[in-house]
Design an enzyme around this catalytic site. Sequence first.
Site, PDB file in Angstrom:
ATOM      1  NE  ARG A 155      -1.986  -1.661   3.495  1.00 37.42           N
ATOM      2  CZ  ARG A 155      -2.105  -2.934   3.888  1.00 37.42           C
ATOM      3  NH1 ARG A 155      -3.035  -3.694   3.364  1.00 37.42           N
ATOM      4  NH2 ARG A 155      -1.316  -3.426   4.816  1.00 37.42           N
ATOM      5  CB  ILE A 156       3.249   2.666   2.414  1.00 36.04           C
ATOM      6  CG1 ILE A 156       2.117   2.680   3.449  1.00 36.04           C
ATOM      7  CG2 ILE A 156       4.119   3.908   2.547  1.00 36.04           C
ATOM      8  CD1 ILE A 156       2.575   2.604   4.893  1.00 36.04           C
ATOM      9  CG  ASP A 175       6.338  -6.797  -2.577  1.00 40.20           C
ATOM     10  OD1 ASP A 175       5.895  -5.853  -1.898  1.00 40.20           O
ATOM     11  OD2 ASP A 175       5.994  -7.989  -2.399  1.00 40.20           O
ATOM     12  CB  CYS A 234       8.637   6.108   6.764  1.00 36.79           C
ATOM     13  SG  CYS A 234       9.432   7.712   6.737  1.00 36.79           S
ATOM     14  CB  ALA A 235       8.729   0.410   7.042  1.00 42.29           C
ATOM     15  NE  ARG A 236       5.722  -1.275  13.046  1.00 44.11           N
ATOM     16  CZ  ARG A 236       4.892  -0.268  12.779  1.00 44.11           C
ATOM     17  NH1 ARG A 236       5.343   0.847  12.228  1.00 44.11           N
ATOM     18  NH2 ARG A 236       3.603  -0.357  13.068  1.00 44.11           N
ATOM     19  CD  GLU A 265       9.290   3.547  17.207  1.00 43.14           C
ATOM     20  OE1 GLU A 265       8.113   3.749  17.545  1.00 43.14           O
ATOM     21  OE2 GLU A 265       9.641   3.373  16.039  1.00 43.14           O
ATOM     22  CG  HIS A 283       6.267   5.597  14.962  1.00 48.16           C
ATOM     23  ND1 HIS A 283       6.523   4.311  15.381  1.00 48.16           N
ATOM     24  CD2 HIS A 283       5.378   5.463  13.942  1.00 48.16           C
ATOM     25  CE1 HIS A 283       5.824   3.454  14.657  1.00 48.16           C
ATOM     26  NE2 HIS A 283       5.114   4.141  13.782  1.00 48.16           N
ATOM     27  CG  LEU A 284       6.072  12.566  13.935  1.00 47.14           C
ATOM     28  CD1 LEU A 284       6.490  14.010  13.624  1.00 47.14           C
ATOM     29  CD2 LEU A 284       5.047  12.560  15.062  1.00 47.14           C
ATOM     30  N   GLY A 285       4.613   8.893  11.003  1.00 47.32           N
ATOM     31  CA  GLY A 285       4.040   8.527   9.691  1.00 47.32           C
ATOM     32  C   GLY A 285       2.529   8.636   9.637  1.00 47.32           C
ATOM     33  CB  ALA A 286      -0.094   6.943  11.359  1.00 48.46           C
TER      34      ALA A 286
END
Length: 542
Positions: A155-156, A175, A234-236, A265, A283-286
């Site tokens: 998705r991202i 992928d 920006c994933a994990r 974190e 951790h601001l992605g969302a």
Amino acid sequence: MARAALGSVLLSDPLDPCCAQLLRAAGIRAREQPGLSPPQLLAEIQDCDGLIVRSATKVTAEVIEAGKKLQVIGRAGTGVDNVDVEAATRRGILVMNTPTGNSLSAAELTCGMILCLARQIPQAAASMKDGKWARKQFMGTELHGKSLGILGLGRIGREVATRMQAFGMKTIGYDPVITPEDSAAFGVQQLPLERIWPLCDFITVHTPLLPSTTGLLNDSTFAKCRRGVQVVNCARGGIVDEGALLRALQSGQCGGAALDVFTEEPPRDRALVNHPNVICCPHLGASTREAQRRCGKEIAQQFVGLALGTALAGAVNGQALGCALDPQTRPWIALGRALGLLLQTLAGPVQGALQVCTLGAPLQKAGTYLSPAVATGLLEGAGHKHVNLVNALLLAQEAGVKVTATEGEAVPEPGGGDSALQLALPGTPFKLVGSLQGSTPVLQELNGAAFPQPVPLAGHLLLYRAPAGASPLPAVLGLLGAAQVRLQSYHGSRAVRGEEWSCLGLSEPAGALAGAAHHVTEAFALSLEPCAAASRGAALPR
Ligand code: NAD
Ligand code: MLT
């Protein structure tokens, strides 16, 4: 109005207000208590039917054990790494997430990070705030014509690709699940990882954190990259090995890194955060109003759908539950459960391989939901409490039963339509075949003996086998009469290997009729709920 079974839901992280509003509008008691300490959470969870979290609450096995009434855990977001999904599955607790709600926000942050890396915007802004005018210090690089490697094209990853193409970047990627044709449709040329490393000016990772993605960028892969490659995570935390990244930054092999996520974190080790070529966010992605509103709304809607028994969306475990809510598949789930229970009743403690074979085109891929249904019946028959479609396969495996699902084409006679379900215990005579008549589960065949009139699998049943032509029915009816049990239906099988099976539908449980064994070779009693019945006092259908 929601069923009382999902009466009380704890919201233990800050969520958009729409989440609690939607739950309350559906009659669910939403308890907004963000910021609970771990001991407080253990106390509060005890009388909750549901729990909704973002990423701050750690839903450990201890929390799951403390939630004696807990039926569902909702994650308003994508990653469920803060939820012990295996512990939840073992307890039969459904875990749901909202995988799409924050994809755009995470993709936009990633694009922002790439722009910031190229032009050192955060460093330049900090220098200005420090009173400087350091024009020479912040020479940047254009994105136009540069190569961006995207690892993970879900998705991202794909949203990042299309946005960065607008800057004239060449997007390549990898992928293992997305086909090269699919990724070509959003402008990403897929290449093996070994070919990607030396081609990239920028690399961004968008995979989940799995054993196979932990340290995807490490000392060895950094060494294969272009000198000065810039990296975004920006994933994990952990997909880019943090020690390797620091070494690559120190040697100049990595020219800059943008990190939104960390293995710990907040990170206690500040070496990366403090490196001058690292830009970072907590951790601001969302963290956009839009994403939080979408995730809060979606998780609330998913809870309401479950409470009303109308829909199941976003299931991380227990996907079979969705089929138990669907009127088309629900009777098949009931058949699987009934056959599993019957098999356990006939065969005694089942161990080893159990083959679940779906027959006929309409049941293609149905093994994914019929296997848990069969395992549910099997375990219930063996006296397991608290079994449902979420935990049945795991509990069966732990009890030594290996359920394998296969598909076949032939549908046995006598007809039960164009599809059937067959259970077999390899190396034993036990083989059951069932199907549906309308929406009623029926038994068609038992250990090779076909029933000319299929047996409805509902209510209280007495099954027995006897030598062909022995006619023990009058004697059995005598026993029934003496026990004041009324006969409601009779089905007899064809003779196989000199024996016939009979199945009697009764007004009462037939457990007391063990005396029938004097007149027959073997007798078995079982009771089945009507197929549409869901477990009482629970939101999760079995
Ligand atoms: P997704 O499931 O849609 O896509 C992930 C893709 O990674 C899948 O297509 C999968 O096939 C692929 N993949 C798996 N193993 C791989 C490997 N070894 N190499 C390459 N690709 C591999 O997930 P998504 O919604 O796009 O989310 C991606 C990541 O972003 C997740 O880790 C998620 O938790 C994280 N995320 C972070 C934030 C944030 O706030 N920073 C917000 C949302 C999501
Ligand atoms: C996610 O997985 O959804 C993101 O990391 C955002 C969050 O943790 O809220």
